[in-house]
Design an enzyme around this catalytic site. Structure first.
Site, mmCIF file in Angstrom:
data_model
loop_
_atom_site.group_PDB
_atom_site.id
_atom_site.type_symbol
_atom_site.label_atom_id
_atom_site.label_comp_id
_atom_site.label_asym_id
_atom_site.label_seq_id
_atom_site.Cartn_x
_atom_site.Cartn_y
_atom_site.Cartn_z
ATOM 1 N N ASP A 8 0.783 -1.322 0.106
ATOM 2 C CA ASP A 8 0.115 0.093 -0.026
ATOM 3 C C ASP A 8 0.623 1.260 0.080
ATOM 4 O OD1 ASP A 8 -2.483 1.226 -0.167
ATOM 5 O OD2 ASP A 8 -3.172 -0.033 1.774
ATOM 6 N N GLU A 39 -4.178 2.616 -3.801
ATOM 7 C CA GLU A 39 -5.504 2.864 -3.647
ATOM 8 C C GLU A 39 -5.667 3.964 -2.594
ATOM 9 O OE1 GLU A 39 -8.088 0.329 -1.447
ATOM 10 O OE2 GLU A 39 -6.630 -1.111 -1.354
ATOM 11 N N ASN A 40 -4.600 4.167 -1.694
ATOM 12 C CA ASN A 40 -4.594 5.098 -0.633
ATOM 13 C C ASN A 40 -3.470 6.197 -0.955
ATOM 14 O OD1 ASN A 40 -6.443 4.234 1.082
ATOM 15 N ND2 ASN A 40 -5.130 2.302 1.249
ATOM 16 N N HIS A 68 -10.913 0.901 -1.245
ATOM 17 C CA HIS A 68 -10.897 2.491 -1.140
ATOM 18 C C HIS A 68 -10.631 2.851 -2.526
ATOM 19 C CE1 HIS A 68 -10.439 2.831 3.045
ATOM 20 N NE2 HIS A 68 -9.482 2.052 3.065
#
Length: 125
Positions: A8, A39-40, A68
């Site tokens: 991430d 996604e973050n 997300h």
């Protein structure tokens, strides 16, 4: 084939680390493919066109996403037109974007990339 998968990327600190480290790692390990979960990457919540461009320009070949995905509204642009951006394949039929892609690199066979989202402790898809 040498592959690097980055879990991430979170916010600006994560993007800064990718910018600083991915080019060095690509050279040092002669990496053929770099895949990262982005996604973050936009302030720790979702992804935008701008953050995706920043990640791609740092040397990431494919960006994956997950739960997300919908946190930033301009993700629709990525889903509609960016072949290097992959949403979870197991989203319902008709969801914009793609859940898999083929990566082509010079002198290497194509690589299939599939993104799946787990369902344990997650809201229904």
């Amino acid at each position: 084939m040498k592959l690097l998968f980055i879990a991430d990327i979170v916010g600006q600190p994560g993007r800064r680390a990718v910018k600083e480290l991915v080019p060095k790692l690509r050279r040092q390990h002669q990496l053929d493919l770099v895949i990262a979960n982005g996604e973050n990457s936009a302030g720790g919540s979702g992804i935008t066109v701008k953050t995706a461009e920043e990640i791609f320009s740092a040397g990431v070949d494919i960006i994956t996403s997950g739960d997300h995905l919908w946190d930033q509204k301009d993700v629709i642009e990525l889903l509609a037109g960016e072949r290097r951006f992959v949403r979870p394949l197991n989203y319902p039929a008709g969801t914009p974007g793609q859940g898999s892609t083929l990566f082509h690199a010079a002198s290497l066979p194509p690589v299939g990339i599939i993104n799946l989202q787990g369902r344990t402790f997650m809201p229904p898809l």
